[in-house]
Design a protein around this motif. Structure first.
Motif, PDB file in Angstrom:
ATOM      1  N   LEU A  76       0.833  -1.199   0.000  1.00 54.30           N
ATOM      2  CA  LEU A  76       0.000   0.000   0.000  1.00 54.30           C
ATOM      3  C   LEU A  76       0.868   1.250   0.000  1.00 54.30           C
ATOM      4  CD1 LEU A  76      -2.366  -1.221   2.849  1.00 54.30           C
ATOM      5  CD2 LEU A  76      -2.841  -1.272   0.395  1.00 54.30           C
ATOM      6  N   SER A  77       0.360   2.298  -0.576  1.00 55.04           N
ATOM      7  CA  SER A  77       1.049   3.580  -0.616  1.00 55.04           C
ATOM      8  C   SER A  77       0.977   4.250   0.753  1.00 55.04           C
ATOM      9  CB  SER A  77       0.380   4.470  -1.666  1.00 55.04           C
ATOM     10  OG  SER A  77       0.718   5.817  -1.486  1.00 55.04           O
ATOM     11  N   THR A  83      -3.707   9.443   4.092  1.00 48.51           N
ATOM     12  CA  THR A  83      -4.929  10.104   3.637  1.00 48.51           C
ATOM     13  C   THR A  83      -6.156   9.429   4.234  1.00 48.51           C
ATOM     14  OG1 THR A  83      -3.896  10.804   1.570  1.00 48.51           O
ATOM     15  CG2 THR A  83      -6.291  10.721   1.597  1.00 48.51           C
ATOM     16  N   GLU A  84      -6.172   8.115   4.216  1.00 45.95           N
ATOM     17  CA  GLU A  84      -7.308   7.362   4.767  1.00 45.95           C
ATOM     18  C   GLU A  84      -7.463   7.610   6.272  1.00 45.95           C
ATOM     19  OE1 GLU A  84      -8.156   2.721   5.629  1.00 45.95           O
ATOM     20  OE2 GLU A  84      -7.604   3.205   3.560  1.00 45.95           O
ATOM     21  N   LEU A  86      -6.451  10.246   7.959  1.00 48.37           N
ATOM     22  CA  LEU A  86      -6.923  11.619   8.150  1.00 48.37           C
ATOM     23  C   LEU A  86      -8.418  11.734   7.862  1.00 48.37           C
ATOM     24  CD1 LEU A  86      -3.968  13.668   6.623  1.00 48.37           C
ATOM     25  CD2 LEU A  86      -4.575  13.445   9.045  1.00 48.37           C
ATOM     26  N   MET A  87      -8.866  11.089   6.811  1.00 47.72           N
ATOM     27  CA  MET A  87     -10.295  11.136   6.474  1.00 47.72           C
ATOM     28  C   MET A  87     -11.130  10.501   7.587  1.00 47.72           C
ATOM     29  SD  MET A  87     -10.978  12.757   3.711  1.00 47.72           S
ATOM     30  CE  MET A  87     -12.590  12.184   3.234  1.00 47.72           C
ATOM     31  N   GLU A  88     -10.682   9.384   8.109  1.00 48.21           N
ATOM     32  CA  GLU A  88     -11.425   8.683   9.157  1.00 48.21           C
ATOM     33  C   GLU A  88     -11.498   9.482  10.451  1.00 48.21           C
ATOM     34  OE1 GLU A  88      -9.551   4.890   9.679  1.00 48.21           O
ATOM     35  OE2 GLU A  88     -10.297   4.116   7.773  1.00 48.21           O
ATOM     36  N   ASN A  89     -10.432  10.211  10.778  1.00 49.22           N
ATOM     37  CA  ASN A  89     -10.351  10.851  12.077  1.00 49.22           C
ATOM     38  C   ASN A  89     -10.618  12.353  12.084  1.00 49.22           C
ATOM     39  OD1 ASN A  89      -9.335   8.656  14.009  1.00 49.22           O
ATOM     40  ND2 ASN A  89      -8.035   8.421  12.217  1.00 49.22           N
ATOM     41  N   TYR A  90     -10.497  13.015  10.925  1.00 48.17           N
ATOM     42  CA  TYR A  90     -10.565  14.477  10.930  1.00 48.17           C
ATOM     43  C   TYR A  90     -11.482  15.076   9.870  1.00 48.17           C
ATOM     44  CZ  TYR A  90      -6.683  13.954  14.068  1.00 48.17           C
ATOM     45  OH  TYR A  90      -5.911  13.589  15.135  1.00 48.17           O
ATOM     46  N   SER A  91     -12.237  14.279   9.191  1.00 49.05           N
ATOM     47  CA  SER A  91     -13.064  14.827   8.110  1.00 49.05           C
ATOM     48  C   SER A  91     -14.097  15.833   8.621  1.00 49.05           C
ATOM     49  CB  SER A  91     -13.752  13.704   7.325  1.00 49.05           C
ATOM     50  OG  SER A  91     -14.601  12.963   8.177  1.00 49.05           O
ATOM     51  N   ASP A  92     -14.505  15.749   9.889  1.00 48.37           N
ATOM     52  CA  ASP A  92     -15.459  16.703  10.458  1.00 48.37           C
ATOM     53  C   ASP A  92     -14.793  17.985  10.944  1.00 48.37           C
ATOM     54  OD1 ASP A  92     -17.429  14.851  10.010  1.00 48.37           O
ATOM     55  OD2 ASP A  92     -17.441  14.098  12.074  1.00 48.37           O
ATOM     56  N   ASN A  93     -13.484  17.944  11.151  1.00 52.15           N
ATOM     57  CA  ASN A  93     -12.784  19.068  11.763  1.00 52.15           C
ATOM     58  C   ASN A  93     -12.374  20.173  10.802  1.00 52.15           C
ATOM     59  OD1 ASN A  93     -12.805  16.854  13.534  1.00 52.15           O
ATOM     60  ND2 ASN A  93     -11.128  17.726  14.695  1.00 52.15           N
ATOM     61  N   TYR A 104      -2.333  18.726   1.303  1.00 50.34           N
ATOM     62  CA  TYR A 104      -1.521  19.523   2.222  1.00 50.34           C
ATOM     63  C   TYR A 104      -1.255  18.757   3.518  1.00 50.34           C
ATOM     64  CZ  TYR A 104      -0.369  22.914   5.828  1.00 50.34           C
ATOM     65  OH  TYR A 104       0.235  23.549   6.875  1.00 50.34           O
ATOM     66  N   TRP A 105      -2.311  18.264   4.159  1.00 51.69           N
ATOM     67  CA  TRP A 105      -2.145  17.591   5.445  1.00 51.69           C
ATOM     68  C   TRP A 105      -1.436  16.254   5.304  1.00 51.69           C
ATOM     69  CZ3 TRP A 105      -2.040  19.698   9.958  1.00 51.69           C
ATOM     70  CH2 TRP A 105      -2.694  20.918  10.154  1.00 51.69           C
ATOM     71  N   THR A 106      -1.707  15.540   4.242  1.00 53.18           N
ATOM     72  CA  THR A 106      -1.031  14.255   4.040  1.00 53.18           C
ATOM     73  C   THR A 106       0.468  14.470   3.864  1.00 53.18           C
ATOM     74  OG1 THR A 106      -3.012  13.290   3.049  1.00 53.18           O
ATOM     75  CG2 THR A 106      -0.914  12.195   2.598  1.00 53.18           C
TER      76      THR A 106
END
Length: 153
Positions: A76-77, A83-84, A86-93, A104-106
């Motif tokens: 896996l990359s 990215t995954e 970050l999406m799972e933990n911070y997508s609401d923030n 940027y964050w990745t």
């Protein structure tokens, strides 16, 4: 951060190297330019192709078998993993659905935590899925600590 882009020009005319590097670049794999496994996968694919052609297989059939060999030991990359997470933990923030914010964050995480995947097996290209499953909580914890230290809760 070392990216695969650094050494693609050395293999411009090699079909299998171009195919593998194209995949790795498209999926934002982070590799040391001297990665032995990349070269080995290409050599194995070339040998598989020639063996299949000598055995009487047509070019499309030989290519199919060679390409299976080409992508052995490709995990896996690191970019996709971060990215995954970050999406799972911070997508609401914050606005992660914008591609630029996610990139940027990745990249920031991968740059500022350069040893995030250092403990993982270096004999595969990318990160092995089973090894990630075993160490997933530790990786997530380091990313969460980093984000918290940078004001993102």
């Amino acid at each position: 951060m070392k990216e695969i882009h650094d050494f693609t020009s050395r293999y411009d005319l090699d079909y299998f190297m171009g195919k593998l590097l194209g995949f790795l670049v498209t999926n934002k794999f982070i590799l040391d330019p001297e990665t032995h496994q990349v070269v080995q996968n290409v050599l194995d694919a070339e040998n598989a192709f020639y063996e299949q052609r000598l055995a009487g297989k047509l070019v499309p059939e030989a290519l199919e078998i060679a390409e299976e060999t080409l992508f052995q030991n490709v995990g896996l990359s690191q970019y996709d993993i971060v990215t995954e997470i970050l999406m799972e933990n911070y997508s609401d923030n914050f606005e992660l659905d914008s591609e630029q914010a996610m990139e940027y964050w990745t990249i920031r995480v991968l740059t500022e935590i350069p040893d995030l995947f250092e403990e993982f097996d270096a004999s595969v290209i990318g990160i092995d899925r089973l090894e990630l499953d075993t160490n997933y909580n530790a990786v997530v914890g380091r990313i969460v600590n980093f984000m918290s230290d940078n004001g993102v809760q």
